[in-house]
Design a protein around this motif. Structure first.
Motif, PDB file in Angstrom:
ATOM      1  N   PRO A   1      45.080  15.395  43.609  1.00 29.96           N
ATOM      2  CA  PRO A   1      43.737  15.143  43.076  1.00 29.96           C
ATOM      3  C   PRO A   1      42.952  14.113  43.898  1.00 29.96           C
ATOM      4  O   PRO A   1      41.738  14.248  44.055  1.00 29.96           O
TER       5      PRO A   1
ATOM      6  N   MET B   1      43.150   9.123  32.753  1.00 32.69           N
ATOM      7  CA  MET B   1      43.504  10.407  32.134  1.00 32.69           C
ATOM      8  C   MET B   1      44.315  10.216  30.854  1.00 32.69           C
ATOM      9  O   MET B   1      44.148  10.952  29.898  1.00 32.69           O
ATOM     10  N   ARG B   2      45.226   9.247  30.880  1.00 31.79           N
ATOM     11  CA  ARG B   2      46.030   8.952  29.692  1.00 31.79           C
ATOM     12  C   ARG B   2      46.665   7.585  29.857  1.00 31.79           C
ATOM     13  O   ARG B   2      46.784   7.063  30.966  1.00 31.79           O
TER      14      ARG B   2
ATOM     15  N   ALA C   1      49.312  11.890  41.740  1.00 32.86           N
ATOM     16  CA  ALA C   1      47.904  11.580  42.003  1.00 32.86           C
ATOM     17  C   ALA C   1      47.433  11.999  43.391  1.00 32.86           C
ATOM     18  O   ALA C   1      46.221  12.064  43.629  1.00 32.86           O
TER      19      ALA C   1
ATOM     20  N   GLN D   1      39.656   6.818  37.858  1.00 43.86           N
ATOM     21  CA  GLN D   1      39.755   8.229  37.512  1.00 43.86           C
ATOM     22  C   GLN D   1      41.153   8.609  37.031  1.00 43.86           C
ATOM     23  O   GLN D   1      41.330   9.023  35.901  1.00 43.86           O
ATOM     24  N   PHE D   2      42.139   8.459  37.894  1.00 48.83           N
ATOM     25  CA  PHE D   2      43.467   8.993  37.571  1.00 48.83           C
ATOM     26  C   PHE D   2      44.122   8.273  36.401  1.00 48.83           C
ATOM     27  O   PHE D   2      44.619   8.912  35.477  1.00 48.83           O
ATOM     28  N   SER D   3      44.124   6.946  36.402  1.00 50.15           N
ATOM     29  CA  SER D   3      44.790   6.219  35.321  1.00 50.15           C
ATOM     30  C   SER D   3      44.051   6.348  33.995  1.00 50.15           C
ATOM     31  O   SER D   3      44.617   6.101  32.932  1.00 50.15           O
TER      32      SER D   3
ATOM     33  N   ASP E   1      54.357   9.083  39.206  1.00 43.14           N
ATOM     34  CA  ASP E   1      52.924   9.042  38.897  1.00 43.14           C
ATOM     35  C   ASP E   1      52.076   8.979  40.166  1.00 43.14           C
ATOM     36  O   ASP E   1      51.014   9.607  40.251  1.00 43.14           O
TER      37      ASP E   1
END
Length: 168
Positions: free
Chosen positions: A89, A35-36, A86, A31-33, A82
């Motif tokens: 979320p 994002m971009r 995270a 999910q998190f990585s 980073d």
């Protein structure tokens, strides 16, 4: 005693601690990585009974030495930023209950600490140089991470100081 393996090293934490290999989390990976491009993570998260959250990055250059020490401090700082971004979320949206609990523990911390666990060849030689001066990296991390942790630690297996865990 929670034991977490990272890059061939075993991190043994006291039984009263929570510890997790963050860069293996489903939330981070799926999910998190996503994002971009370019989102990074520290290797380990730990929370001690005093509610200090430890963000631990592990680098082992004994087999494959690093020749450009100048970028290590920026790399670690980026991973810390980073990872911290995270946590909220992850607390709210992680599908894995243990990941959500660990994120909640990190967010409930009273203090943040950053550790770079840096393994290098013991002896300086032409074949296996100790290219990185831990004191220089520690000073650079202090400058970059002062609002997060004014006293980040650069440790290695033979120099753990008063950290609350063992590495083998």
């Amino acid at each position: 005693m929670p034991t977490v393996a990272v890059d061939g090293l075993d991190f043994d934490f006291p039984s009263t601690w929570r510890a997790s290999k963050y860069d293996d989390w489903q939330f981070y990976r799926k999910q998190f990585s996503a994002m971009r491009d370019g989102i990074k993570s520290v290797d380990l998260l730990a929370v001690d009974p005093d509610r200090t959250a430890w963000l631990i990055e592990v680098k082992d250059y004994r087999a494959h030495e690093r020749t450009k020490p100048s970028e290590l401090d920026d790399e670690v700082a980026r991973k810390v930023f980073d990872t911290l971004a995270a946590m909220l979320p992850a607390k709210i949206n992680a599908s894995d209950a243990e990941e959500a609990k660990m994120a909640t523990a990190v967010l409930g911390a009273r203090k943040l600490r950053v550790v770079l666990h840096l393994e290098q060849p013991r002896k300086h030689s032409t074949l296996r140089p100790r290219a990185i001066n831990p004191a220089d990296v520690q000073q650079a991390l202090r400058r970059l991470l002062k609002p997060i942790d004014a006293h980040p630690v650069v440790a290695e297996t033979g120099r753990m100081g008063s950290l609350g865990w063992r590495v083998r």
